[in-house]
Design a protein around this motif. Sequence first.
Motif, PDB file in Angstrom:
ATOM      1  N   HIS A 164      30.582  33.093  47.887  1.00 41.83           N
ATOM      2  CA  HIS A 164      29.764  34.331  47.612  1.00 41.83           C
ATOM      3  C   HIS A 164      29.028  33.770  46.330  1.00 41.83           C
ATOM      4  O   HIS A 164      27.808  34.109  46.226  1.00 41.83           O
ATOM      5  N   SER A 165      29.793  33.426  45.306  1.00 42.18           N
ATOM      6  CA  SER A 165      29.260  33.101  44.020  1.00 42.18           C
ATOM      7  C   SER A 165      28.116  32.008  44.125  1.00 42.18           C
ATOM      8  O   SER A 165      26.942  31.949  43.639  1.00 42.18           O
ATOM      9  N   CYS A 178      26.115  41.264  47.936  1.00 45.02           N
ATOM     10  CA  CYS A 178      25.937  40.544  46.653  1.00 45.02           C
ATOM     11  C   CYS A 178      25.380  41.738  45.821  1.00 45.02           C
ATOM     12  O   CYS A 178      26.003  41.706  44.735  1.00 45.02           O
ATOM     13  N   LEU A 219      23.079  40.242  39.226  1.00 42.57           N
ATOM     14  CA  LEU A 219      22.606  39.218  40.275  1.00 42.57           C
ATOM     15  C   LEU A 219      21.311  38.367  39.807  1.00 42.57           C
ATOM     16  O   LEU A 219      20.999  37.206  40.606  1.00 42.57           O
ATOM     17  N   ALA A 258      24.762  33.536  45.682  1.00 37.24           N
ATOM     18  CA  ALA A 258      24.117  34.104  44.450  1.00 37.24           C
ATOM     19  C   ALA A 258      23.466  33.260  43.511  1.00 37.24           C
ATOM     20  O   ALA A 258      22.509  33.669  43.046  1.00 37.24           O
ATOM     21  N   THR A 284      36.312  33.675  47.109  1.00 34.98           N
ATOM     22  CA  THR A 284      34.884  33.977  46.758  1.00 34.98           C
ATOM     23  C   THR A 284      34.053  33.056  46.247  1.00 34.98           C
ATOM     24  O   THR A 284      32.844  33.306  46.106  1.00 34.98           O
ATOM     25  N   SER A 316      27.616  44.309  44.851  1.00 37.47           N
ATOM     26  CA  SER A 316      28.762  43.969  43.907  1.00 37.47           C
ATOM     27  C   SER A 316      28.259  43.700  42.369  1.00 37.47           C
ATOM     28  O   SER A 316      28.613  43.897  41.777  1.00 37.47           O
ATOM     29  N   VAL A 347      31.263  37.499  41.775  1.00 41.16           N
ATOM     30  CA  VAL A 347      30.587  38.318  42.962  1.00 41.16           C
ATOM     31  C   VAL A 347      31.398  38.225  43.929  1.00 41.16           C
ATOM     32  O   VAL A 347      31.950  37.293  44.513  1.00 41.16           O
ATOM     33  N   ARG A 348      31.620  39.400  44.724  1.00 39.80           N
ATOM     34  CA  ARG A 348      32.154  39.379  46.083  1.00 39.80           C
ATOM     35  C   ARG A 348      31.159  40.224  46.916  1.00 39.80           C
ATOM     36  O   ARG A 348      31.020  41.397  46.618  1.00 39.80           O
ATOM     37  N   CYS A 349      30.773  39.491  47.934  1.00 37.48           N
ATOM     38  CA  CYS A 349      29.483  40.256  48.724  1.00 37.48           C
ATOM     39  C   CYS A 349      30.112  40.888  49.964  1.00 37.48           C
ATOM     40  O   CYS A 349      29.425  41.751  50.551  1.00 37.48           O
TER      41      CYS A 349
END
Length: 502
Positions: free
Chosen positions: A366-367, A184, A192, A370, A363, A187, A145-147
């Motif tokens: 980001h992960s 998020c 998600l 999420a 990232t 992406s 995931v890259r938000c």
Amino acid sequence: MTRFVRWTALVVAAGLLTAGCTGGGSGDGSGDGGSQDDGKGASALDWGACKSSGDEPAPGDGWQCATLKVPLDWSKPDGPTIGLALIRAKATGDDRLGSLLFNFGGPGGSGVDMLPSYAGTAAKLRERYDLVSWDPRGVSASEGVRCRSDKDIQAAEAKVDGTPDTPAEERTFLADAVDFGKGCEKSAGKLLAHVSTTDSARDMDRIRQAVGDDKLNYLGISYGTELGGVYAHLFPDKVGRLTLDAVVDPTADAVGHAKNQSLGFQRALDNYLKSTGKDPEQGSREIADLLRRIDAEPLPTSTDGRKLTQSLALTGIVLPLYTKEGWPTLTLALETAEQGDGTALLTLADGYNEREPSGRYGTTTHSQRAISCLDDKQRPSLADVKKLLPEFEEISPVFGPFLGWDLAGWCHEWPVPGQFHTPEVSAPGADPILVIGNTGDPATPYEGARRMADELGKDVGVLLTWKGEGHGAYGSGSDCVDATVDSFFLEGTVPKDGKVCS
């Protein structure tokens, strides 16, 4: 600051991370690095040569990579699938016991990137185990995931106050949280809602099947301890030799985790200040005053015209507390900041945030967001947090305000609902699980280890205590800890519950 300060931050700063890999062709060029279903729901892995990751070269000889297909939604096992990136180094000895799976924390840390740099620590274990790790779903090469973009990340660092002082700053703080969540969702899409700890625990059992082991042998560090505990609950009869190091408290909800980390980092800061000859209470007041001054007027740096904000300064202070070896670096960074130069603290913050000199960011965060926001059902409001702030400030004048405010923004208006208040880790009937607590651990305070051992259940959780400093115990300098863990994995020797290594 984020609620679960990741274990991998330490090795990022130390420059220990080596090249990652994704599933690639086989060593002789005949394979595709993928997987083939064995007709029983698991997949036979097609191990092959690892590819480079980004600008980094592939790991050296002895490393193999593969991709394992697993269901996107575990409630629909015959539905769409996603690919999990795996990495392996085969056992060096003839008396092989099976595979040993690693998770290095986060959530959001890349096991594919991390395992090659950790292999030296686990060299003795590799004599009898294939060392295996993976990027959990939603992480890096496993549908990562890259938000938001690098440009937007840097802009947010400059404009968002992690401890807002005015209504306008509060609005900016919450608006940024909403924007991050939307990024998020854009992406990750349907993924998600399927990156929870429970989802990854089920993936772990599929990995166990794919490597051909009857039971799971596992070493989980930091968040990896929560993941290991959830696995043990779901699959108690599949628990093999399982060790949890730097333990996340499974009885703590979102607020409890934030309070735990306020306590842990303040405790580590106190120990650091004592080592410099300073009174911890006075030293903490001085650091808190420095942060307030930086909040009012960010410090200049020699890094591309960037300024050190209060939030970046706090992040820079956090990083060297992960290990006692980082304390001299913290001393230098604080001294130069007091002199009006924020460069050293900014460099440390960039290490934590995985920011390269080119301006490219990793990232992991980001992960991490999420995964943890899908896990967490408890989402305190702005009003809730304001009531809690005095408690956080009492726990830690340095870290408390940041971790308290973080509760309001971390999962604010998150696109998918949370799944639980606290994870279920009880594992009746499982083989003994070794639980290691470090009395000086900043990110996962020692008290969580005893609670994990208790929650796993009688005759399952076995507590080993190390009277040390830093995040994690195995491979951190204690011959006693290392020998106990090695004996557990290699010989199946279970230490007495309550054993202490000093």
